[in-house]
Design a protein around this motif. Structure first.
Motif, short mmCIF file in Angstrom:
data_model
loop_
_atom_site.label_atom_id
_atom_site.label_comp_id
_atom_site.label_asym_id
_atom_site.label_seq_id
_atom_site.Cartn_x
_atom_site.Cartn_y
_atom_site.Cartn_z
N PRO A 247 -49.11 -16.20 -35.78
CA PRO A 247 -48.26 -15.08 -36.19
C PRO A 247 -48.58 -14.51 -37.57
O PRO A 247 -48.26 -13.36 -37.85
N GLU A 248 -49.20 -15.33 -38.45
CA GLU A 248 -49.49 -14.80 -39.78
C GLU A 248 -50.51 -13.67 -39.74
O GLU A 248 -50.59 -12.88 -40.67
N TYR A 249 -51.28 -13.58 -38.66
CA TYR A 249 -52.17 -12.44 -38.52
C TYR A 249 -51.43 -11.25 -37.90
O TYR A 249 -52.05 -10.35 -37.33
N ASN A 319 -40.81 -18.51 -52.55
CA ASN A 319 -39.80 -18.13 -51.56
C ASN A 319 -40.21 -16.85 -50.83
O ASN A 319 -40.00 -16.72 -49.62
N GLY A 320 -40.80 -15.91 -51.58
CA GLY A 320 -41.27 -14.68 -50.95
C GLY A 320 -42.35 -14.96 -49.92
O GLY A 320 -42.35 -14.39 -48.82
N VAL A 321 -43.25 -15.87 -50.25
CA VAL A 321 -44.29 -16.27 -49.29
C VAL A 321 -43.66 -16.92 -48.07
O VAL A 321 -44.08 -16.67 -46.93
N ASP A 326 -41.95 -16.70 -42.43
CA ASP A 326 -40.87 -16.77 -41.45
C ASP A 326 -40.73 -15.47 -40.66
O ASP A 326 -40.48 -15.50 -39.44
N ASN A 327 -40.86 -14.34 -41.34
CA ASN A 327 -40.79 -13.05 -40.65
C ASN A 327 -41.90 -12.94 -39.62
O ASN A 327 -41.68 -12.47 -38.49
N SER A 328 -43.09 -13.38 -39.98
CA SER A 328 -44.22 -13.33 -39.04
C SER A 328 -43.95 -14.21 -37.83
O SER A 328 -44.28 -13.85 -36.70
N ALA A 329 -43.35 -15.38 -38.07
CA ALA A 329 -43.09 -16.33 -36.99
C ALA A 329 -42.05 -15.82 -35.99
O ALA A 329 -42.02 -16.28 -34.84
N VAL A 335 -41.26 -8.27 -38.34
CA VAL A 335 -42.00 -7.70 -39.46
C VAL A 335 -41.71 -6.21 -39.52
O VAL A 335 -42.42 -5.38 -38.96
N THR A 336 -40.63 -5.87 -40.17
CA THR A 336 -40.17 -4.49 -40.26
C THR A 336 -40.61 -3.85 -41.56
O THR A 336 -41.03 -4.52 -42.51
N ARG A 337 -40.50 -2.54 -41.61
CA ARG A 337 -40.80 -1.84 -42.86
C ARG A 337 -39.85 -2.28 -43.97
O ARG A 337 -40.25 -2.43 -45.12
#
Length: 411
Positions: A247-249, A319-321, A326-329, A335-337
């Motif tokens: 998912p990170e890609y 935390n941002g990373v 988490d958003n990617s997962a 993964v929104t704007r």
């Protein structure tokens, strides 16, 4: 952070050290810090880090942290990359900057381009790709679907050892229409690095030379017409997510880039704090009672507050990373704007905290002798000032990005 493993099934080359762990590769970066500190002056004089440092980076696997395992990389992810990046910057900002901006675009290529492109680009081994999001020059489509590109792109950090170049050109609009961007990746054979870096205020060794292309050919599969990479919508999925099963890609390119920028600031600020701590231990106060500075209440306050600010910045970065991960997962819809812009806003404040700690506490109280030409703190201050003048960091991020974040949330 637990790395999401590649779940794609394929016959692929194993990385050079299949059992290498993220912690081991971070430890390798930490072990290089003393040498990077010692060689800062020569890096500035050359305008980029030396061939032997480049070879050590390659042997240590630094260039393959973000490269998919499918193509011989380690696929350790953003968490490991920003840790290695900040560590190298702590030793030598120019070296760390050049490394980071040459290696980070692996993630973007592995996200937005298809299998044919990735097989070709990553098949060369280490993929080192300076890039810029600022459109320049011109692009004309050929009969075979490829592109003829000409232009000049400035501030291409990482170009001395670059194997490729990631850029944006402009496609002329029809009947007076506005030009359209073309995102492209060009192999080293198609571009020239100019000898125009090294006279700036700071980051003189960051290899941020200009790149030119004259009637260069870029095949169709290495270009995306109408795409400005920082504006790319990945909420419906990406070629990289499907190809690699990771998912990170499929993460947001804008927030990925800004989190990497935040790592630059954290690393430089940590290096400045290291120097300041040494000064407190070695030097005495100016007026009675004459004591070592680390025993003086005022210096204790200045150091402690700066330490707290830089540690807060590092915590926010981590935390941002984690949020980006988490958003990617969650899948493409995660993964929104808005999430991309929110993480960019966090990155903006990480950078600001680092600047405030260095500019408001460390530099005013370190002493004039600490910033004589050739002193380590003098060099770090120039480097930090150069980061603070970066157009994307100090102009676009605190204005355009935060305004768009508000508009996105208020719709």
């Amino acid at each position: 952070m637990t790395r999401i493993s590649n779940t794609a099934e394929h016959d692929s080359p194993a990385p050079a050290e299949p059992d290498l762990t993220a912690e081991q590769i971070v430890a390798r970066a930490e072990a290089m810090v003393p040498e990077l500190i010692d060689r800062q002056a020569e890096v500035e004089q050359r305008s980029f880090y030396a061939e032997d440092i480049h070879e050590k980076f390659a042997r240590n696997g630094f260039y393959r942290i973000l490269q998919p395992r499918r193509y011989g990389g380690y696929e350790f992810g953003l968490d490991t990359f920003v840790r290695v990046s900040a560590t190298l910057l702590r030793g030598c900002p120019s070296t760390g900057w050049m490394y980071t901006l040459g290696a980070m675009h692996t993630q973007i290529v592995a996200t937005v381009l298809g299998e044919q492109a990735q097989s070709e680009l990553f098949g060369v081994g280490d993929f080192i790709c300076p890039g810029t999001a600022v459109p320049s020059g011109s692009a004309v489509r050929n009969a075979d679907g490829g592109w003829t590109i000409s232009g000049k792109w400035s501030y291409c950090s990482g170009s001395p050892y670059g194997t490729h170049f990631l850029g944006h050109a402009l496609i002329a609009g029809d009947d007076g229409a506005l030009p359209m961007p073309l995102f492209f990746v060009a192999p080293r054979s198609q571009w020239t690095r100019l000898d125009d870096w090294g006279q700036q205020l700071g980051l003189r060794g960051s290899g941020s030379h200009s790149i030119t292309m004259e009637n260069a050919y870029v095949p169709e599969h290495l270009a995306l017409p109408g795409v400005q990479i920082m504006e790319t919508d990945v909420s419906t999925g990406t070629p990289g997510r499907a190809l690699h099963g990771n998912p990170e890609y499929g993460g947001g390119p804008l927030s990925f880039t800004n989190l990497c920028n935040a790592a630059l600031a954290v690393g430089i600020a940590q290096g400045a704090l290291d120097i300041y701590e040494d000064l407190l231990r070695q030097r005495s106060t100016l007026v009675p009672p004459i004591v070592r500075r680390h025993n003086d209440p005022d210096y204790q306050f200045w150091y402690g507050d700066a330490l707290g600010m830089i540690c807060t910045a590092e915590a926010a970065l981590r935390n941002g990373v984690q949020q980006w991960h988490d958003n990617s997962a969650k899948g493409p819809a995660g993964v929104t704007r808005e999430s991309d812009l929110r993480l960019s806003a966090i990155s903006r404040h990480v950078i600001q905290l680092c600047w405030d700690a260095v500019a408001n506490y460390l530099m005013p109280t370190a002493g004039a002798s600490s910033i004589r030409h050739g002193e380590r703190l003098e060099r770090v201050w120039r480097d930090m000032s150069m980061l603070h003048s970066h157009g994307g960091i100090s102009i676009l991020l605190p204005t355009v990005a935060v305004r768009e974040l508000t508009r996105t949330r208020m719709r």
